[in-house]
Design a protein around this motif. Structure first.
Motif, PDB file in Angstrom:
ATOM      1  N   TYR A  51       0.366   3.420  -3.564  1.00 11.49           N
ATOM      2  CA  TYR A  51       0.664   4.641  -2.622  1.00 11.49           C
ATOM      3  C   TYR A  51       0.357   4.534  -1.266  1.00 11.49           C
ATOM      4  O   TYR A  51       1.074   4.786  -0.312  1.00 11.49           O
ATOM      5  CB  TYR A  51      -0.209   6.080  -3.143  1.00 11.49           C
ATOM      6  CG  TYR A  51       0.300   6.522  -4.523  1.00 11.49           C
ATOM      7  CD1 TYR A  51       1.473   7.296  -4.756  1.00 11.49           C
ATOM      8  CD2 TYR A  51      -0.402   6.140  -5.835  1.00 11.49           C
ATOM      9  CE1 TYR A  51       1.958   7.564  -5.806  1.00 11.49           C
ATOM     10  CE2 TYR A  51       0.113   6.803  -6.858  1.00 11.49           C
ATOM     11  CZ  TYR A  51       1.284   7.381  -6.987  1.00 11.49           C
ATOM     12  OH  TYR A  51       1.509   7.805  -8.316  1.00 11.49           O
ATOM     13  N   VAL A  52      -1.003   3.544  -1.105  1.00  9.51           N
ATOM     14  CA  VAL A  52      -1.209   3.224   0.131  1.00  9.51           C
ATOM     15  C   VAL A  52      -1.318   1.670   0.311  1.00  9.51           C
ATOM     16  O   VAL A  52      -1.742   0.980  -0.530  1.00  9.51           O
ATOM     17  CB  VAL A  52      -2.749   3.738   0.778  1.00  9.51           C
ATOM     18  CG1 VAL A  52      -3.011   3.498   2.015  1.00  9.51           C
ATOM     19  CG2 VAL A  52      -2.225   5.389   0.533  1.00  9.51           C
ATOM     20  N   GLU A  53      -0.622   1.251   1.405  1.00  9.60           N
ATOM     21  CA  GLU A  53      -0.537  -0.384   1.367  1.00  9.60           C
ATOM     22  C   GLU A  53      -2.119  -0.883   1.250  1.00  9.60           C
ATOM     23  O   GLU A  53      -3.032  -0.553   2.024  1.00  9.60           O
ATOM     24  CB  GLU A  53       0.033  -0.816   2.704  1.00  9.60           C
ATOM     25  CG  GLU A  53       0.296  -2.415   2.723  1.00  9.60           C
ATOM     26  CD  GLU A  53       0.922  -2.638   3.936  1.00  9.60           C
ATOM     27  OE1 GLU A  53       1.354  -3.924   3.958  1.00  9.60           O
ATOM     28  OE2 GLU A  53       1.574  -2.014   4.543  1.00  9.60           O
ATOM     29  N   GLY A  54      -2.319  -1.722   0.302  1.00  7.64           N
ATOM     30  CA  GLY A  54      -3.634  -2.576   0.141  1.00  7.64           C
ATOM     31  C   GLY A  54      -4.451  -1.833  -0.780  1.00  7.64           C
ATOM     32  O   GLY A  54      -5.477  -2.467  -0.774  1.00  7.64           O
ATOM     33  N   ARG A  55      -4.016  -0.856  -1.388  1.00  2.69           N
ATOM     34  CA  ARG A  55      -4.972  -0.208  -2.302  1.00  2.69           C
ATOM     35  C   ARG A  55      -4.245   0.027  -3.343  1.00  2.69           C
ATOM     36  O   ARG A  55      -3.563   1.100  -3.753  1.00  2.69           O
ATOM     37  CB  ARG A  55      -5.431   1.217  -1.869  1.00  2.69           C
ATOM     38  CG  ARG A  55      -6.322   0.971  -0.639  1.00  2.69           C
ATOM     39  CD  ARG A  55      -6.626   2.427   0.034  1.00  2.69           C
ATOM     40  NE  ARG A  55      -7.430   3.401  -0.894  1.00  2.69           N
ATOM     41  CZ  ARG A  55      -7.781   4.440  -0.745  1.00  2.69           C
ATOM     42  NH1 ARG A  55      -7.478   5.005   0.469  1.00  2.69           N
ATOM     43  NH2 ARG A  55      -8.356   5.304  -1.518  1.00  2.69           N
ATOM     44  N   PRO A  56      -3.917  -1.093  -4.281  1.00  5.41           N
ATOM     45  CA  PRO A  56      -3.058  -0.913  -5.384  1.00  5.41           C
ATOM     46  C   PRO A  56      -3.547  -0.022  -6.537  1.00  5.41           C
ATOM     47  O   PRO A  56      -4.646   0.175  -6.919  1.00  5.41           O
ATOM     48  CB  PRO A  56      -3.158  -2.308  -5.970  1.00  5.41           C
ATOM     49  CG  PRO A  56      -4.278  -2.793  -5.451  1.00  5.41           C
ATOM     50  CD  PRO A  56      -4.568  -2.243  -4.220  1.00  5.41           C
ATOM     51  N   VAL A  57      -2.744   0.782  -7.261  1.00  2.00           N
ATOM     52  CA  VAL A  57      -2.877   1.778  -8.543  1.00  2.00           C
ATOM     53  C   VAL A  57      -2.525   0.924  -9.620  1.00  2.00           C
ATOM     54  O   VAL A  57      -3.401   1.037 -10.834  1.00  2.00           O
ATOM     55  CB  VAL A  57      -2.281   3.022  -8.160  1.00  2.00           C
ATOM     56  CG1 VAL A  57      -2.300   3.878  -9.445  1.00  2.00           C
ATOM     57  CG2 VAL A  57      -2.359   3.792  -6.870  1.00  2.00           C
ATOM     58  N   ALA A  61      -6.927   5.850 -13.494  1.00  2.00           N
ATOM     59  CA  ALA A  61      -6.503   4.671 -14.158  1.00  2.00           C
ATOM     60  C   ALA A  61      -5.142   4.266 -13.820  1.00  2.00           C
ATOM     61  O   ALA A  61      -4.781   2.899 -13.920  1.00  2.00           O
ATOM     62  CB  ALA A  61      -6.810   4.512 -15.586  1.00  2.00           C
ATOM     63  N   GLY A  62      -4.325   4.949 -13.405  1.00  2.00           N
ATOM     64  CA  GLY A  62      -2.967   4.855 -13.120  1.00  2.00           C
ATOM     65  C   GLY A  62      -2.134   5.131 -13.986  1.00  2.00           C
ATOM     66  O   GLY A  62      -0.843   4.946 -14.192  1.00  2.00           O
ATOM     67  N   LYS A  63      -2.228   6.281 -14.941  1.00  2.00           N
ATOM     68  CA  LYS A  63      -1.520   6.592 -16.085  1.00  2.00           C
ATOM     69  C   LYS A  63      -0.376   7.299 -15.721  1.00  2.00           C
ATOM     70  O   LYS A  63       0.806   7.007 -16.066  1.00  2.00           O
ATOM     71  CB  LYS A  63      -2.354   7.272 -17.077  1.00  2.00           C
ATOM     72  CG  LYS A  63      -3.574   6.806 -17.708  1.00  2.00           C
ATOM     73  CD  LYS A  63      -4.335   7.552 -18.734  1.00  2.00           C
ATOM     74  CE  LYS A  63      -4.636   8.813 -18.319  1.00  2.00           C
ATOM     75  NZ  LYS A  63      -5.713   8.906 -17.243  1.00  2.00           N
TER      76      LYS A  63
END
Length: 628
Positions: free
Chosen positions: A349-355, A377-379
């Protein structure tokens, strides 16, 4: 404003043309108004030769009739112009509102998550109203004022050029006042609009959460918070009004001084014989009428500045392009025959902070996949990707092997249905809520869907059954009832792939059993992906994928994952789900776990049990908590 709103103004050109004709007619009647009085003074009351006219009575009647006719015509023109401008304004506003609302519907979820609902509501209502006024009434009024000034200046120049020159010299002084005030007014207006949006957002936020507010006894605190925001908004608006009022006062003082000086000059020229009393009457009448339009035009920049601030807020939304659109060459999705999958999918959702990072999973047709893991967790992101509410940063999401980006959005949404964690219901009848995804559905289809979702029985107990009007957001129903109506909506929609995002979160044990039983029936002959952290729901799936910090850490069925003693087994222990509750994953076993009669005495494997054998809803009686 012109660039943004020109598409809405062009179709209304006949109305603007008529308004322009009426503006010209109004200018003419306004210029004619004092002339009968001039002739009354010069020819009847104070004739130049000092004697009385023989036909004074006839001339008097004619002048009175002329004055009456001009006044009536001026009023009629004003009435027609007002109606035409109102009609134009409403048509323009309706077009802008419709497109603005449609654009908001298409903008990505992260946009809506970053802008309060109250702020967006303000843009659709008050901002559009202010811009509408400028684009219609203000523009036409300014045109009328400009024509009036030109006509008056021409007449006065013929009557007495010296007085006219004195009048014209006032205009540059007005321009200086306007330029000096414009920047202050714009800054004050921008601040007021931001504060106004915060106020609307605070009101909407509190009213949406009214049950929480009341349950925690926070009514007074919320009232104080709103009163504080309201006071801030009031101060900002008053600052704007003070700035505008100071500008208006400066203009009024300048006009008053100029008027007094010009009347003194005009009277002196009458005494010297350069003008007749009637000429002075024309001059003084035009003088008052001249400064009225001049004041209006001098305040026009301030009005345009205020409206410009609001127009820019609207334009920002209209200029914003949806992130998720049909790509060139996109084709309709066929009815799924293989299944869905994620291949090497990463998302942030924010560049550099992968979900999500390099997620791979498959959902074969007709099977049920559970995606579990702790909060964060990204569910739910996987649910959004499968429904193409988001596009992956890397990797592909496929339907029958075809990238969703190569398929049309409408066809994807038609084949892939979503039931949200928070069952969204509208202030409409039960039937309208169930048929929301397919309004043309017959009553028989609605009832059948309700039966499949185990909702028919409780619907019949409502005051008007399927015609019962639900409270806003379905507040009059329990969580389990709302969730079953959402499932019935998915059944009516007829999507062959169904995504369930935390369908049992927040439900008590009985409601959870009822919803799980409904899910079992709804999932029959459908491909189902269940996003959940509730093991009572996950253990019924054909296959389970465990996510942790955006990475798939475990795969398998219930027994396999229990034996692995990893994240899944830990979550089961926290919720008191063990091997005794999940011995087997065939259809018969799922029917055992998901009792179709939630109100009857459950089978020992119907629900998770505590260590002491007491039935629980996933929470332990010994102080253990669900994973956060």
């Amino acid at each position: 404003m012109v660039r943004t709103f020109a598409p809405y103004l062009r179709p209304q050109w006949p109305g603007y043309a008529l308004a322009g004709v009426l503006a010209l007619a109004g200018t003419c009647t306004g210029l004619l108004k004092p002339w009968p009085l001039k002739y009354l003074f010069d020819e009847v009351l104070v004739p130049a030769d000092g004697g009385a006219r023989a036909d004074a009575g006839t001339v008097l009647v004619l002048l009175v009739l002329a004055l009456l006719l001009i006044t009536v015509a001026d009023s009629l023109v004003g009435l027609l112009r007002g109606y035409v401008l109102s009609a134009l304004g409403e048509r323009v506003a309706a077009g802008v509102r419709s497109d603005l609302f449609a654009r908001l519907q298409r903008l990505p979820m992260r946009y809506h998550e970053g802008v309060p609902v109250g702020e967006l509501t303000n843009r659709i209502t008050s901002d559009v109203d202010r811009v509408r006024g400028v684009l219609t009434s203000t523009v036409v009024d300014a045109t009328t004022d400009a024509l009036t000034l030109i006509g008056m200046a021409g007449v006065l120049l013929v009557l007495d050029w010296q007085l006219s020159l004195g009048l014209v010299l006032v205009v540059p002084l007005l321009a200086v006042v306007v330029v000096g005030s414009r920047r202050r007014i714009k800054a004050a207006e921008e601040h007021a609009r931001v504060v106004e949006g915060d106020l609307a957002a605070a009101a909407a936020e509190s009213l949406v959460a009214i049950k929480l507010v009341k349950s925690l006894g926070r009514e007074d605190a919320e009232s104080e918070r709103f009163a504080e925001r309201s006071s801030t908004s009031m101060r900002a608006i008053l600052r704007t009004e003070r700035t505008s009022a100071g500008f208006a006062y400066a203009v009024d003082v300048l006009v008053a001084v100029a008027t007094a000086g010009l009347i003194w000059l005009g009277a002196s020229r009458v005494v010297s014989g350069a003008l007749t009393p009637g000429d002075l009457l024309i001059f003084t009448s035009y003088l008052s009428s001249f400064f009225g339009p001049t004041q209006s035009l001098s305040k026009l920049p301030a009005q345009l500045t205020k409206a410009g601030v609001r127009a820019e807020r609207i334009a920002r939304v209209l200029r914003r392009r949806p992130d998720i659109v049909d790509l060139p060459g996109a084709v309709p999705a066929p009815v799924p025959r293989v299944g869905m999958g994620l291949t090497g999918v990463s998302f942030a959702y924010v560049e550099g902070r992968p979900v999500l990072r390099g997620v791979d999973l498959e959902v074969p047709i007709g099977r049920t996949l559970a995606v579990v893991g702790p909060t964060g967790a990204g569910k739910s992101t996987i649910a959004s990707l499968l429904c193409r509410l988001q596009d992956p940063v890397e990797g592909t999401v496929t339907l029958d092997g075809t990238d969703l980006r190569d398929l049309t959005l409408d066809s994807v949404h038609r084949h892939v249905g979503l039931v949200l964690q928070e069952a969204t219901l509208f202030r409409a009848t039960v039937r309208e809520n169930i048929a929301y995804g397919r309004p043309e559905a017959s009553m028989e289809e609605v009832v059948e869907a309700a039966k499949v979702a185990d909702a028919h029985e409780f619907i019949q107990t409502l005051p008007q059954g399927y015609d019962t009007l639900l409270a806003e957001r379905g507040a009059s129903l329990s969580g389990g009832q709302r969730q079953r109506l959402a499932l019935a909506r998915a059944v009516v929609r007829g999507s062959p792939v169904l995504i369930l995002d935390e369908p049992t979160t927040g439900l008590d044990a009985r409601s959870e059993r009822a919803v799980l039983a409904a899910i079992r029936r709804v999932s029959e002959q459908r491909t189902t992906v269940m996003i959940t952290h509730r093991m009572a729901a996950a253990m019924t799936a054909d296959h389970i994928v465990v996510l942790d910090h955006g990475v798939v850490v475990e795969r398998g069925d219930h027994q396999t994952l229990l034996a692995a003693d990893g994240v899944y087994a830990e979550m089961c222990r926290l919720q008191h789900v063990d091997a005794r509750t999940g011995n087997g994953h065939g259809a018969a076993d799922r029917r055992t776990v998901l009792s179709p009669h939630p109100t009857s005495t459950p089978h020992p494997t119907s629900t998770p049990a505590g260590a002491d054998g007491q039935q629980t809803d996933g929470r332990t009686t010994h102080g253990a908590r669900e994973p956060s």
